[in-house]
Design a protein around this motif. Structure first.
Motif, short mmCIF file in Angstrom:
data_model
loop_
_atom_site.label_atom_id
_atom_site.label_comp_id
_atom_site.label_asym_id
_atom_site.label_seq_id
_atom_site.Cartn_x
_atom_site.Cartn_y
_atom_site.Cartn_z
N ALA A 38 55.90 50.84 41.73
CA ALA A 38 55.05 51.32 42.82
C ALA A 38 53.58 51.24 42.42
O ALA A 38 52.72 50.84 43.22
CB ALA A 38 55.43 52.75 43.20
N ARG A 39 53.27 51.65 41.20
CA ARG A 39 51.88 51.59 40.74
C ARG A 39 51.38 50.15 40.68
O ARG A 39 50.24 49.86 41.03
CB ARG A 39 51.76 52.26 39.36
CG ARG A 39 50.34 52.30 38.84
CD ARG A 39 50.22 53.10 37.57
NE ARG A 39 51.06 52.56 36.51
CZ ARG A 39 51.16 53.10 35.29
NH1 ARG A 39 50.49 54.20 35.01
NH2 ARG A 39 51.93 52.56 34.38
N ALA A 40 52.26 49.24 40.23
CA ALA A 40 51.86 47.83 40.16
C ALA A 40 51.59 47.25 41.54
O ALA A 40 50.80 46.31 41.69
CB ALA A 40 52.95 47.03 39.45
N LEU A 41 52.24 47.80 42.57
CA LEU A 41 52.08 47.29 43.93
C LEU A 41 50.91 47.94 44.68
O LEU A 41 50.59 47.53 45.80
CB LEU A 41 53.36 47.54 44.74
CG LEU A 41 54.61 46.77 44.29
CD1 LEU A 41 55.81 47.23 45.09
CD2 LEU A 41 54.41 45.27 44.44
N ALA A 42 50.25 48.92 44.06
CA ALA A 42 49.24 49.70 44.77
C ALA A 42 48.12 48.84 45.32
O ALA A 42 47.61 49.09 46.42
CB ALA A 42 48.68 50.78 43.84
N LEU A 43 47.71 47.81 44.59
CA LEU A 43 46.57 46.98 45.00
C LEU A 43 47.00 45.75 45.78
O LEU A 43 46.22 44.83 45.96
CB LEU A 43 45.77 46.56 43.77
CG LEU A 43 45.12 47.71 42.99
CD1 LEU A 43 44.48 47.19 41.72
CD2 LEU A 43 44.10 48.44 43.85
N GLN A 44 48.25 45.72 46.22
CA GLN A 44 48.81 44.61 47.00
C GLN A 44 48.65 43.26 46.28
O GLN A 44 48.03 42.33 46.80
CB GLN A 44 48.15 44.55 48.38
CG GLN A 44 48.41 45.80 49.21
CD GLN A 44 47.69 45.78 50.54
OE1 GLN A 44 46.46 45.69 50.60
NE2 GLN A 44 48.45 45.83 51.63
N PRO A 45 49.20 43.15 45.07
CA PRO A 45 49.05 41.91 44.29
C PRO A 45 49.88 40.78 44.88
O PRO A 45 50.77 40.99 45.70
CB PRO A 45 49.56 42.32 42.91
CG PRO A 45 50.59 43.37 43.21
CD PRO A 45 50.03 44.14 44.37
N ARG A 46 49.61 39.57 44.41
CA ARG A 46 50.38 38.40 44.80
C ARG A 46 51.42 38.06 43.74
O ARG A 46 52.38 37.36 44.03
CB ARG A 46 49.45 37.20 44.99
CG ARG A 46 48.39 37.40 46.07
CD ARG A 46 49.00 37.44 47.45
NE ARG A 46 49.70 36.19 47.74
CZ ARG A 46 49.10 35.07 48.15
NH1 ARG A 46 47.79 35.05 48.33
NH2 ARG A 46 49.80 33.99 48.41
N VAL A 47 51.20 38.52 42.50
CA VAL A 47 52.11 38.20 41.39
C VAL A 47 52.35 39.45 40.55
O VAL A 47 51.42 40.20 40.26
CB VAL A 47 51.51 37.10 40.47
CG1 VAL A 47 52.50 36.73 39.37
CG2 VAL A 47 51.12 35.87 41.27
#
Length: 338
Positions: A174-183
């Motif tokens: 969830a933390r990794a997805l916070a900034l709406q990454p592409r990879v």
């Protein structure tokens, strides 16, 4: 490495990393002896919605490669491009913005979280650092992310020790997805979890990839998991990619002798029927003093004189595979990829 199904969202070209070693009280500097090369001239690319598996023995350079791809470690050579932008050609501010699109999921879900912070604060941390939204908006985003990864949003104020290992890894995702990454670069993301929990996290990652069109770099020594999740696989040995190609091709019709031995060591009930060797002989070479020529020759039963003299280049083969071997294996007659 080519991307068969679309434009690369993450690309590495000629990526290499050297480390200095102390010798006689003096530190190694470029041009002097005493250094160790952890990663040699690696090329890779990942498209949206695709998973690239990176496999190999412990110490082969997988985690060093992951750190360079996420900008946490500067490469000695080569370049990393995110959405076509070369990181080292950007200003400090531009580089920071570009790296929002590439996020890392750590191996140990507990040590990657601050034990004193509620999980909601940990998930919100990237939003705070990058100044995304006000406090109310960040709180709402955190609750959405927790629900997205299958956690109860009402538990946002709980501490990490109040969650199981699988739940903590969901918090890390969830933390990794916070900034709406592409990879997402996933460094051994399920190795610290029980087998049943591994399956739940792998299924979660598959769902998120479908819903968000994420590209994954999945670093692991667990070949069973990599075979299940990866579209393509790159096999590393002593810092080099020795074979790469579609996951089914790599497993069913390996061209490199190391790849064949590596997959043969994976537990499988029909090993005897396939007639593959069960182990790799010998110990990995000292990375400070690697063998001349082919780095695998000291453990390869088929090594010849040319393997001592010349380092084999990574050469494209049929079926989308590429192999770095002077004497590549021939595919078994009548075999086909899954």
């Amino acid at each position: 490495m080519t991307v068969p199904n679309g434009e690369a969202v993450l690309r590495a070209t000629g990526l290499g990393k050297d480390y200095p070693l102390a010798a006689g009280g003096d530190w190694w500097r470029p041009g002097r002896s005493g250094g160790m090369t952890a990663v040699y001239e690696v090329d890779l690319a990942v498209a949206a919605g695709e998973t690239l598996g990176i496999v190999g023995e412990s110490g082969c350079g997988k985690s060093t490669l992951a750190a360079m791809l996420t900008g946490r470690l500067r490469p000695t050579r080569g370049r990393v491009e995110v959405l076509g932008r070369e990181l080292d050609a950007l200003s400090r501010r531009e580089r920071r913005r570009a790296l929002r699109d590439v996020q890392l999921v750590h191996q140990d879900p507990y040590s990657s979280l601050d034990p004193r912070l509620p999980i909601g604060a940990s998930v919100a941390e990237p939003l705070v650092v990058h100044r995304r939204g006000n406090r109310s908006e960040r709180r709402q985003r955190v609750l959405e992310l927790l629900e997205l990864v299958g956690l109860d949003p009402g538990h946002a104020d709980r501490l990490p020790h109040q969650f199981s290992g699988g739940q903590r890894q969901r918090v890390g995702i969830a933390r990794a997805l916070a900034l709406q990454p592409r990879v997402l670069v996933l460094d051994e993301p399920v190795s610290a979890l029980d087998v049943s929990v591994q399956a739940q996290v792998v299924n979660l990652l598959a769902r998120l990839q479908r819903e968000l069109a994420l590209g994954y770099v999945f670093v692991s020594h667990d070949l069973g998991v990599v075979t299940h999740v990866a579209h393509r696989v790159a096999v590393m040995y002593l810092g080099r990619v020795v074979e790469q190609g579609p996951s089914g091709e790599i497993e069913d019709r390996p061209r490199h002798h190391y790849t064949r031995a590596l997959y043969a060591a994976k537990p499988q009930p029909d090993r005897a029927a396939k007639g593959r060797p069960a182990t790799i002989s010998g110990e990995p070479p000292d990375p400070v003093f690697p063998p001349s020529g082919c780095s695998f020759r000291t453990r390869c039963a088929s090594a010849a004189a040319v393997c001592t003299r010349e380092r084999p280049p990574l050469v494209a083969a049929a079926g989308g595979d590429a192999v770095a071997c002077h004497l590549p294996l021939e595919p078994p007659e009548g075999s086909r990829a899954r």
